[in-house]
Scaffold this motif. Structure first.
Motif, PDB file in Angstrom:
ATOM      1  N   GLY A 273       0.881  -1.317  -0.009  1.00 54.57           N
ATOM      2  CA  GLY A 273       0.137   0.145  -0.067  1.00 54.57           C
ATOM      3  C   GLY A 273       0.839   1.281  -0.081  1.00 54.57           C
ATOM      4  N   VAL A 274       1.954   1.280   0.841  1.00 53.20           N
ATOM      5  CA  VAL A 274       2.793   2.527   0.858  1.00 53.20           C
ATOM      6  C   VAL A 274       3.608   2.435  -0.624  1.00 53.20           C
ATOM      7  N   TRP A 275       3.876   1.453  -1.068  1.00 55.48           N
ATOM      8  CA  TRP A 275       4.804   1.512  -2.379  1.00 55.48           C
ATOM      9  C   TRP A 275       3.903   1.993  -3.407  1.00 55.48           C
ATOM     10  N   SER A 276       2.360   1.816  -3.560  1.00 57.10           N
ATOM     11  CA  SER A 276       1.731   2.009  -4.446  1.00 57.10           C
ATOM     12  C   SER A 276       1.258   3.660  -4.146  1.00 57.10           C
ATOM     13  N   ARG A 277       1.550   4.194  -2.974  1.00 56.53           N
ATOM     14  CA  ARG A 277       1.152   5.875  -3.009  1.00 56.53           C
ATOM     15  C   ARG A 277       2.167   6.752  -3.245  1.00 56.53           C
ATOM     16  N   ASP A 278       3.219   6.035  -3.655  1.00 56.38           N
ATOM     17  CA  ASP A 278       4.376   7.277  -3.893  1.00 56.38           C
ATOM     18  C   ASP A 278       3.924   8.201  -5.215  1.00 56.38           C
ATOM     19  N   GLU A 279       2.924   7.685  -5.986  1.00 53.13           N
ATOM     20  CA  GLU A 279       2.238   8.475  -6.944  1.00 53.13           C
ATOM     21  C   GLU A 279       1.745   9.733  -6.330  1.00 53.13           C
ATOM     22  N   GLU A 280       0.935   9.629  -5.494  1.00 53.38           N
ATOM     23  CA  GLU A 280       0.411  10.640  -4.615  1.00 53.38           C
ATOM     24  C   GLU A 280       1.046  11.801  -4.022  1.00 53.38           C
ATOM     25  N   VAL A 281       2.133  11.143  -3.481  1.00 57.61           N
ATOM     26  CA  VAL A 281       3.238  12.121  -3.020  1.00 57.61           C
ATOM     27  C   VAL A 281       3.751  13.109  -4.333  1.00 57.61           C
ATOM     28  N   ASP A 282       4.368  12.293  -5.237  1.00 57.17           N
ATOM     29  CA  ASP A 282       4.772  13.072  -6.343  1.00 57.17           C
ATOM     30  C   ASP A 282       3.864  14.160  -7.018  1.00 57.17           C
ATOM     31  N   ALA A 283       2.507  13.786  -7.013  1.00 58.04           N
ATOM     32  CA  ALA A 283       1.270  14.801  -7.338  1.00 58.04           C
ATOM     33  C   ALA A 283       1.276  16.102  -6.436  1.00 58.04           C
ATOM     34  N   MET A 284       1.312  15.760  -5.024  1.00 62.76           N
ATOM     35  CA  MET A 284       1.363  16.785  -4.288  1.00 62.76           C
ATOM     36  C   MET A 284       2.540  17.491  -4.238  1.00 62.76           C
ATOM     37  N   TYR A 285       3.467  17.160  -4.508  1.00 62.80           N
ATOM     38  CA  TYR A 285       4.972  17.717  -4.375  1.00 62.80           C
ATOM     39  C   TYR A 285       4.815  18.581  -5.730  1.00 62.80           C
ATOM     40  N   ASN A 286       4.513  18.083  -6.760  1.00 63.53           N
ATOM     41  CA  ASN A 286       4.292  18.893  -7.991  1.00 63.53           C
ATOM     42  C   ASN A 286       3.452  20.217  -7.611  1.00 63.53           C
ATOM     43  N   ALA A 287       2.302  20.040  -7.033  1.00 63.52           N
ATOM     44  CA  ALA A 287       1.346  21.102  -6.850  1.00 63.52           C
ATOM     45  C   ALA A 287       2.013  22.087  -5.902  1.00 63.52           C
ATOM     46  N   VAL A 288       2.769  21.530  -4.925  1.00 59.65           N
ATOM     47  CA  VAL A 288       3.389  22.666  -3.996  1.00 59.65           C
ATOM     48  C   VAL A 288       4.462  23.321  -4.770  1.00 59.65           C
ATOM     49  N   MET A 289       5.189  22.791  -5.561  1.00 61.80           N
ATOM     50  CA  MET A 289       6.281  23.292  -6.529  1.00 61.80           C
ATOM     51  C   MET A 289       5.644  24.324  -7.284  1.00 61.80           C
ATOM     52  N   GLN A 290       4.554  24.089  -8.269  1.00 61.94           N
ATOM     53  CA  GLN A 290       4.068  24.944  -8.776  1.00 61.94           C
ATOM     54  C   GLN A 290       3.406  26.249  -8.166  1.00 61.94           C
ATOM     55  N   ASP A 291       2.746  25.938  -6.866  1.00 62.85           N
ATOM     56  CA  ASP A 291       2.371  27.144  -6.454  1.00 62.85           C
ATOM     57  C   ASP A 291       3.465  28.139  -5.765  1.00 62.85           C
ATOM     58  N   LEU A 292       4.604  27.534  -5.662  1.00 61.89           N
ATOM     59  CA  LEU A 292       5.623  28.302  -4.955  1.00 61.89           C
ATOM     60  C   LEU A 292       6.500  29.108  -6.186  1.00 61.89           C
ATOM     61  N   ILE A 293       6.432  28.435  -7.374  1.00 64.19           N
ATOM     62  CA  ILE A 293       6.911  28.971  -8.404  1.00 64.19           C
ATOM     63  C   ILE A 293       6.238  30.290  -8.982  1.00 64.19           C
ATOM     64  N   THR A 294       4.890  30.099  -9.087  1.00 62.43           N
ATOM     65  CA  THR A 294       4.006  31.194  -9.363  1.00 62.43           C
ATOM     66  C   THR A 294       3.997  32.264  -8.472  1.00 62.43           C
ATOM     67  N   LEU A 295       4.172  31.931  -7.018  1.00 57.53           N
ATOM     68  CA  LEU A 295       4.288  33.016  -5.931  1.00 57.53           C
ATOM     69  C   LEU A 295       5.598  33.767  -6.183  1.00 57.53           C
ATOM     70  N   MET A 296       6.516  33.050  -6.584  1.00 55.24           N
ATOM     71  CA  MET A 296       7.854  33.895  -6.836  1.00 55.24           C
ATOM     72  C   MET A 296       7.852  34.774  -8.184  1.00 55.24           C
ATOM     73  N   THR A 297       6.846  34.118  -9.091  1.00 52.09           N
ATOM     74  CA  THR A 297       6.833  35.144 -10.273  1.00 52.09           C
ATOM     75  C   THR A 297       5.975  36.172  -9.845  1.00 52.09           C
ATOM     76  N   GLU A 298       4.922  36.257  -9.021  1.00 45.89           N
ATOM     77  CA  GLU A 298       4.092  37.060  -8.859  1.00 45.89           C
ATOM     78  C   GLU A 298       4.602  38.221  -7.962  1.00 45.89           C
ATOM     79  N   ASP A 299       5.441  37.552  -6.799  1.00 45.89           N
ATOM     80  CA  ASP A 299       5.855  38.673  -6.139  1.00 45.89           C
ATOM     81  C   ASP A 299       7.248  38.328  -5.605  1.00 45.89           C
ATOM     82  N   PRO A 300       8.289  39.277  -6.298  1.00 49.31           N
ATOM     83  CA  PRO A 300       9.681  38.918  -5.998  1.00 49.31           C
ATOM     84  C   PRO A 300      10.064  38.976  -4.735  1.00 49.31           C
ATOM     85  N   GLY A 301       9.470  39.473  -3.729  1.00 41.89           N
ATOM     86  CA  GLY A 301       9.785  39.644  -2.407  1.00 41.89           C
ATOM     87  C   GLY A 301       9.543  38.359  -1.471  1.00 41.89           C
TER      88      GLY A 301
END
Length: 232
Positions: free
Chosen positions: A152-180
């Motif tokens: 069950g743990v082995w099969s859930r790695d994809e879920e972690v990757d999906a959330m990681y991608n979402a967090v990355m995209q949110d942070l990149i968007t934030l930096m683009t919109e607010d250099p501070g």
């Protein structure tokens, strides 16, 4: 069928090895939990305790290595016993890396607390909680020799990757919109990557446990999301 030993001391030695792994795993999980709390609460004292606590996990890893080598030399195990000892060596190394990543989280939390946090940390904390759940489940699976839970743990790695991608995209968007927010968000990007790597180590433990129990790796390829590029 598991082998039955005629020498009681051998069973006790194998149980001792499992016990060290259990202590290591419990400490690593606690370290990750505390590292996330230090970030969320801006708690310097807690972060410093996490950094200092990594040394104890390293000590236990060395203890596993030494004890396992002794067992291999003196008992000359075969079949399931050999897999249990080799598996302990592999799993100990994975847990040691989890401890390292938890300490890295705490170090970056200290830097952020001192510099001032200008970007939201909630996404990274949520990712960390998801991964902490995987780590807990795989450590429980190890102690219980529960192959279903490990898979069950082995099969859930994809879920972690999906959330990681979402967090990355949110942070990149934030930096683009607010250099501070760039300084804080950059640290958070590294922290998210560390957490994603802890998830990988949890699934590595699941694979090691599968081999320990059955002598084979899980069938098929590990489910992986298409992670966006990020800091290593």
């Amino acid at each position: 069928m598991e082998e039955v030993h005629t020498v009681k001391s051998y069973d006790e030695e194998l149980a001792h090895l499992t016990g060290i792994i259990a202590r290591m795993g419990g400490m690593a999980e606690a370290q990750l939990t505390a590292g996330l709390q230090a970030l969320a609460r801006r708690d310097d004292d807690l972060a410093q305790r996490v950094v200092a606590g990594d040394a104890r996990i390293d000590e236990l890893d060395r203890e596993v290595q030494s004890f396992a080598v002794r067992l291999l030399a003196l008992r000359q195990p075969m079949a399931v016993d050999l897999r249990q000892i080799v598996g302990a060596l592999n799993i100990s190394g994975e847990i040691e890396r989890v401890g390292d990543y938890a300490a890295n989280l705490a170090k970056r939390a200290l830097v952020l607390n001192r510099a001032g946090i200008t970007a939201p940390v909630a996404g990274v904390v949520r990712l960390g909680e998801m991964v902490r759940g995987l780590l807990k489940d795989v450590l429980d699976a190890y102690l219980e020799k529960d192959l279903t839970k490990a898979l069950g743990v082995w099969s859930r790695d994809e879920e972690v990757d999906a959330m990681y991608n979402a967090v990355m995209q949110d942070l990149i968007t934030l930096m683009t919109e607010d250099p501070g927010t760039i300084a804080t968000a950059t640290h958070l990007l590294f922290m998210a990557k560390n957490i994603e790597r802890i998830g990988d180590h949890a699934t590595n433990i699941a694979e090691a446990l599968h081999y320990q129990i059955l002598g084979t790796s899980p069938a098929g390829s590990r489910p992986k999301g298409n992670t966006v590029g990020g800091p290593e």
